[in-house]
Design a protein around this motif. Structure first.
Motif, short mmCIF file in Angstrom:
data_model
loop_
_atom_site.label_atom_id
_atom_site.label_comp_id
_atom_site.label_asym_id
_atom_site.label_seq_id
_atom_site.Cartn_x
_atom_site.Cartn_y
_atom_site.Cartn_z
N LYS A 252 4.54 -23.41 52.53
CA LYS A 252 5.69 -24.65 52.31
C LYS A 252 5.02 -25.58 51.21
CE LYS A 252 7.24 -26.73 56.66
NZ LYS A 252 7.67 -25.73 57.30
N VAL A 253 6.29 -25.19 50.47
CA VAL A 253 5.62 -26.14 48.59
C VAL A 253 6.71 -27.37 48.67
CG1 VAL A 253 7.21 -24.58 47.91
CG2 VAL A 253 5.50 -25.05 46.11
N LYS A 254 5.75 -28.05 47.25
CA LYS A 254 6.94 -29.22 47.34
C LYS A 254 7.21 -29.19 45.79
CE LYS A 254 7.40 -34.65 48.13
NZ LYS A 254 6.55 -35.36 48.01
N PHE A 255 8.27 -29.03 45.53
CA PHE A 255 8.98 -29.78 44.34
C PHE A 255 10.28 -30.36 44.43
CE2 PHE A 255 11.38 -26.29 43.35
CZ PHE A 255 11.55 -25.10 44.38
N GLU A 256 10.43 -31.00 43.10
CA GLU A 256 12.05 -31.87 42.96
C GLU A 256 11.81 -32.47 44.15
OE1 GLU A 256 12.73 -32.22 40.30
OE2 GLU A 256 12.57 -30.38 38.71
N GLY A 257 10.85 -32.98 44.68
CA GLY A 257 10.93 -33.80 46.08
C GLY A 257 11.35 -33.69 47.40
N HIS A 258 11.58 -32.60 47.17
CA HIS A 258 12.00 -31.42 48.29
C HIS A 258 10.32 -30.48 48.91
CE1 HIS A 258 15.28 -30.59 50.25
NE2 HIS A 258 14.26 -29.26 50.79
N VAL A 259 10.99 -30.56 49.97
CA VAL A 259 9.13 -29.53 50.73
C VAL A 259 10.40 -28.40 51.32
CG1 VAL A 259 8.07 -28.64 52.74
CG2 VAL A 259 7.86 -30.92 52.12
N PHE A 260 9.91 -27.31 50.00
CA PHE A 260 11.02 -25.89 50.60
C PHE A 260 10.34 -25.10 51.17
CE2 PHE A 260 12.28 -27.52 46.30
CZ PHE A 260 14.49 -27.23 46.69
N GLU A 261 11.36 -23.96 52.06
CA GLU A 261 9.74 -22.78 53.13
C GLU A 261 9.77 -22.15 51.41
OE1 GLU A 261 11.07 -21.29 56.60
OE2 GLU A 261 11.97 -23.26 57.14
N CYS A 262 8.45 -21.62 51.80
CA CYS A 262 8.14 -20.26 50.61
C CYS A 262 8.07 -18.69 51.79
CB CYS A 262 7.27 -20.54 50.13
SG CYS A 262 5.90 -20.82 50.03
N VAL A 263 7.94 -17.73 50.53
CA VAL A 263 6.79 -16.92 51.56
C VAL A 263 5.02 -16.41 51.20
CG1 VAL A 263 9.09 -15.57 52.27
CG2 VAL A 263 7.31 -15.48 50.08
N ASP A 264 4.73 -17.51 51.04
CA ASP A 264 3.04 -17.26 49.89
C ASP A 264 2.26 -17.87 51.27
OD1 ASP A 264 3.86 -16.09 47.03
OD2 ASP A 264 5.37 -17.08 47.73
N ARG A 265 0.90 -18.02 51.31
CA ARG A 265 0.30 -18.22 51.87
C ARG A 265 -1.21 -18.11 50.98
NH1 ARG A 265 -1.93 -14.28 55.16
NH2 ARG A 265 -3.53 -15.80 56.02
N GLY A 266 -2.25 -18.74 51.99
CA GLY A 266 -3.13 -18.17 51.27
C GLY A 266 -3.47 -19.85 50.71
N TYR A 267 -2.83 -20.36 50.64
CA TYR A 267 -3.50 -22.13 48.97
C TYR A 267 -4.13 -22.78 49.87
CZ TYR A 267 -0.86 -19.06 45.41
OH TYR A 267 0.12 -18.07 44.48
#
Lengths: 347, 259, 281
Positions: A252-267
């Motif tokens: 889950k990554v947030k930009f432009e005020g919106h939380v997007f689903e994504c395929v990255d992990r480990g942060y």
């Protein structure tokens, strides 16, 4: 395909006139691989190539070729040949003698030379040009001769230093194709230097992106394009939108005020990151359907697509779309989870 | 490393070879006796004598004045001629260039007797004028030969651009073409000056009785044995050349720094 | 530039016609005049002046001139090529200073510099003084062929070095890398690439040295003591001593023909090298 390492470069550095050109290069090149060294001018790619060719000696580090230290071997004894940037064909020799040069140095019998050179001439489709002077040939023809002159020696590795730089676009594309073909047929490792990302993506098995004397990323064209490791690579390989973002949690990554689903992990939770989105991965939709909205600033027709600039709170997004949009209208944008590439800040 | 050492040595030996005679000239200008093979003691005697020697001074004067005039005239004429030649039709150009080449490849002795015969046929009085004309004759070709390649290397649109912007052909040449080919002009001038100041044979045949230059003076002296006053003169020339080379070197370094 | 700028060359065309073409024609004309007539206005054409040349003394003079010129040129080439090479390997800034050092002696009178060799080589000269100091036998070089050749090499060496240096400096460093890349060792790089590419410079140098060497009369006069005649001395004598302009003109014509012939030969050699074709290695 099992890959056998052919050249191993370990912690290679090069200092010249007080400038550090290579700052520690580690790279393994395999048999039958088409490797491209890609980077802007002055990034050290040509220097790296010249060290492998034996025209420069490194300040420190190792180059191992088939298990032997390559640096100790003078260039004329290496099983490596080079296609030079401006071809470096011998102006005092004709086409045939240029190609035969290396074989004559090795004292190959003249009958065999004739046979091998003629075969090469046939391959590069210049059979009728054997007795022509070099300066009577076009750039493209000189280019083929330079390649033939190197290949006729049956090297293990062929080094190519921006060999297509001086050709016009159409010829360059033809030659890219031909070079790839030659490499596949002859089973030779190619190390190709270029600053042209498109060329690199088209031809290579492996791309090595260099900047400022350091390797930025090594990977297949698809990897490099889709998963750039940092801002430099993302910017250098094609156009991209790079956005500051926050990694809320895995996937889950947030930009432009919106939380997007994504395929990255480990942060880490809430770690500041950067997100790369390719222009063709952004989709323009009605403003209600968009994850975020912006105002269309300009639309330029580019042939296959429109290049649309959308302003979102003062930030510019480049979108490539097959459909036009109206300048000044408010639009929404969406992006698929797989097309959001998260990377660490400031590598 | 051995190679580097070897090449340095070679360079040193060759320069020794080139400068040994000059060193000999200088050293023996301070010799007390007339001998130029055995050192007998330090003296400025020959410099004093040089100041008294009006014949030597006249010869030096003529050498310098002829070289300066010949260089100035051939540089100006040669430059404009080259610009003209550049635009000639192919045939005329080939003819002019071939004739222009003749003084370069002809032996001095042949040029000298040819000019002597010309001046005799034209019933000219041998002296300063004939010598100067002769020097101009063999100087211009060198200017042309070093200016022409520059003209060929020049972007042909430069002069056209100047005229497009309102310059007359003459202005285009003065403001655009000449600055562009200046290095060639300078090289040609240097060449002309070198040829003129070093010339003996042609001067010898065209100067006549009244006028001499340094070469003629030395040649006629060589038959009776050279007086060390000439050595003193040579020493002064060497110092003069060294000083001017150093100055011009410093100037060009300064210029580069400013840029 | 406008077409009309070609007019700038017209004055020079007039000038060269008067001061180059006419004198050359005069030489040609005089060489065909019968000297016994005395009056050049009522002349009779003859080839006697040329026939006169074909007697053993004159032929041997020409042969001798050629012989000495060939040796001088060869010596200049053998000394000059490595020199030009060494200079071309230096840092560019250093190169121009070295070249300047090379030209500088030419600004000091040539006769003086040549004469200085007499002080060095003479019987009681500096060289013998040095030899004596080391208890070595004195040498007698003055007034020999060797002294003449040495004087020529000394005077004409820059003419060999400068064009060869230009040619070496022009050789693309990539070509040397390319030859190495294709398996040529140092010796092969030189013989197969550098030498052929610098051949035009060598040819210019050879011509520039050979021309003055074959025709000079000053150097044999000074260092040969006047006892060794070369063709230049012979011509000088005809004009200034015996006053036989007709024979002197014929000698000048013969010298010119020899020179034009040798230039033509050298140039042909050059274009053969450039034209390519399968070279016999």
């Amino acid at each position: 395909m099992t890959k056998t390492p052919l050249i191993e470069i370990k912690n290679l550095t090069k200092e010249y006139d007080g400038d550090i050109i290579l700052k520690g290069i580690d790279l393994t090149i395999h048999e039958d691989e088409f490797v491209t060294l890609l980077g802007p001018s002055g990034c050290g790619k040509t220097t790296l190539l010249r060290i492998i060719g034996g025209f420069d000696t490194p300040t420190s580090g190792e180059v191992v070729f088939k298990g032997k230290d390559l640096i100790q071997i003078p260039s004329y004894k290496r099983e490596i040949n080079t296609v030079f940037q401006k071809y470096a064909l011998f102006p005092h020799l004709n086409v045939f003698d240029n190609i035969a040069f290396g074989l004559r140095m090795k004292k190959v019998p003249e009958s065999e030379i004739t046979e091998r050179v003629n075969r090469m001439l046939k391959m590069i489709k210049l059979t009728d040009f054997a007795n022509r002077r070099i300066d009577s040939l076009s750039g493209g023809q000189q280019q083929r001769i330079a390649i033939a002159r190197a290949l006729v020696n049956r090297p293990k590795v062929l080094l190519l230093d921006e060999p297509l730089g001086a050709l016009d676009l159409k010829l360059r594309q033809d030659m890219q194709y031909e070079l790839k073909e030659i490499q596949r047929e002859m089973g030779i490792t190619f190390i190709f230097v270029t600053h042209d990302q498109e060329e690199a993506l088209t031809m290579s098995d492996t791309i090595v992106v260099l900047n400022d004397g350091l390797i930025q990323q090594i990977g297949t064209p698809v990897d490099i394009y889709n998963e750039p490791r940092n801002r430099f690579v993302a910017n250098f390989i094609g156009e991209s939108n790079i956005v500051d973002a926050v990694m809320i949690e895995d996937y889950k990554v947030k930009f432009e005020g919106h939380v997007f689903e994504c395929v990255d992990r480990g942060y880490n939770p809430n770690e500041a990151v950067e997100v790369v989105i390719r222009p063709e991965d952004l989709q323009i939709v009605d403003k209600e359907k968009g994850a975020f909205t912006g105002v269309v600033d300009s639309v330029i027709f580019k042939g296959v697509h429109y290049e649309i600039i959308v302003m979102v709170e003062g930030r510019e997004y480049i979108v490539h779309s097959t459909q036009s949009a109206e300048v000044g209208s408010v639009v929404g944008m969406i992006v698929a989870p797989a097309d959001i590439h998260v990377m660490e800040v400031g590598i | 490393m051995v190679n580097k050492w070897l090449s340095r040595c070679y360079l040193a030996i060759m320069f020794l070879f080139l400068y040994a005679p000059i060193a000999v000239l200088i050293v023996f200008s301070f010799n007390e006796s007339k001998s130029s093979g055995k050192w007998t003691g330090f003296s400025l005697h020959w410099y004093e004598e040089l100041l008294q020697d009006s014949q030597m001074q006249t010869a030096l004067f003529y050498t310098i004045i002829v070289a300066t005039l010949a260089t100035a005239i051939s540089t100006v004429v040669g430059t404009f001629t080259s610009i003209g030649i550049f635009k000639l039709t192919k045939k005329t150009k080939a003819f002019v260039l071939n004739v222009n080449y003749l003084p370069v490849i002809s032996p001095d002795i042949v040029l000298a007797v040819a000019l002597m015969m010309l001046f005799k046929t034209l019933k000219m009085k041998f002296g300063f004028t004939t010598m100067l004309l002769a020097h101009i004759m063999f100087c211009i070709p060198y200017v042309v030969l070093s200016v022409l390649p520059r003209l060929y290397a020049m972007n042909p649109n430069l002069a056209e651009a100047a005229m497009d912007l309102g310059a007359t052909p003459m202005q285009a040449i003065r403001k655009v073409v000449i600055p562009e080919i200046l290095p060639g002009i300078m090289a040609g001038a240097l060449m002309a000056f070198t040829m003129s100041i070093d010339d003996f044979v042609i001067s010898y045949f065209t100067a006549g009785n009244g006028v001499t230059n340094l070469s003629i003076e030395v040649y006629s002296m060589a038959k009776r044995g050279i007086r060390p006053t000439v050595n003193a003169l040579a020493t002064i020339m060497v110092s003069f050349i060294l000083v001017s080379v150093l100055i011009s070197n410093n100037l060009s370094i300064k210029k580069k720094r400013e840029v | 530039m406008h077409e009309s700028t070609k007019r700038l060359s017209y004055p020079y065309i007039v000038w060269i016609s008067i001061i180059i073409i006419i004198p050359m024609l005069l030489i040609f004309l005089y060489s065909l005049i019968d000297p016994s007539d005395g009056n050049p206005m009522a002349f009779r054409l003859t080839i006697d002046n040329y026939v006169k040349f074909f007697s053993p003394i004159y032929i041997s003079t020409l042969a001798r001139s050629l012989w000495i010129a060939v040796w001088s040129t060869l010596a200049c080439l053998l000394l000059g090529y490595p020199l030009a090479w060494v200079i071309a390997q230096c840092h560019p800034k250093k190169q121009s200073s070295l070249l300047l050092l090379f030209i500088m002696p030419m600004w000091i009178n040539m006769l003086l510099r040549t004469y200085a060799w007499i002080s060095i080589l003479g019987k009681n000269g500096i060289l013998n003084n040095i030899l004596e100091f080391f208890h070595l036998a004195p040498v007698d070089i003055m007034y020999t062929d060797f002294a003449i050749i040495l004087g020529m090499v000394y005077n004409f060496l820059p003419f060999m070095v400068l064009p060869i240096h230009t040619a070496i400096a022009k050789v693309d460093k990539n070509l040397i890398d390319a030859a190495r890349d294709l398996g040529a060792n140092n010796r092969q790089v030189f013989s197969k690439v550098v030498f052929p590419l610098t051949l035009p410079g060598i040819i210019t140098g050879v011509i520039m040295v050979f021309l003055p060497a074959v025709s000079t009369f000053v150097i044999p006069q000074l260092l040969g003591g006047g006892q060794f005649m070369m063709i230049g001395n012979l011509i000088e004598k005809q004009f200034l001593l015996t006053g036989n302009w007709y024979f002197g003109s014929a000698l000048s014509m013969i010298l010119m023909i020899f020179i034009l012939l040798s230039i033509w030969l050298m140039k042909r050699f050059d274009s053969d090298g450039q034209a390519g074709g399968a070279l016999p290695w």
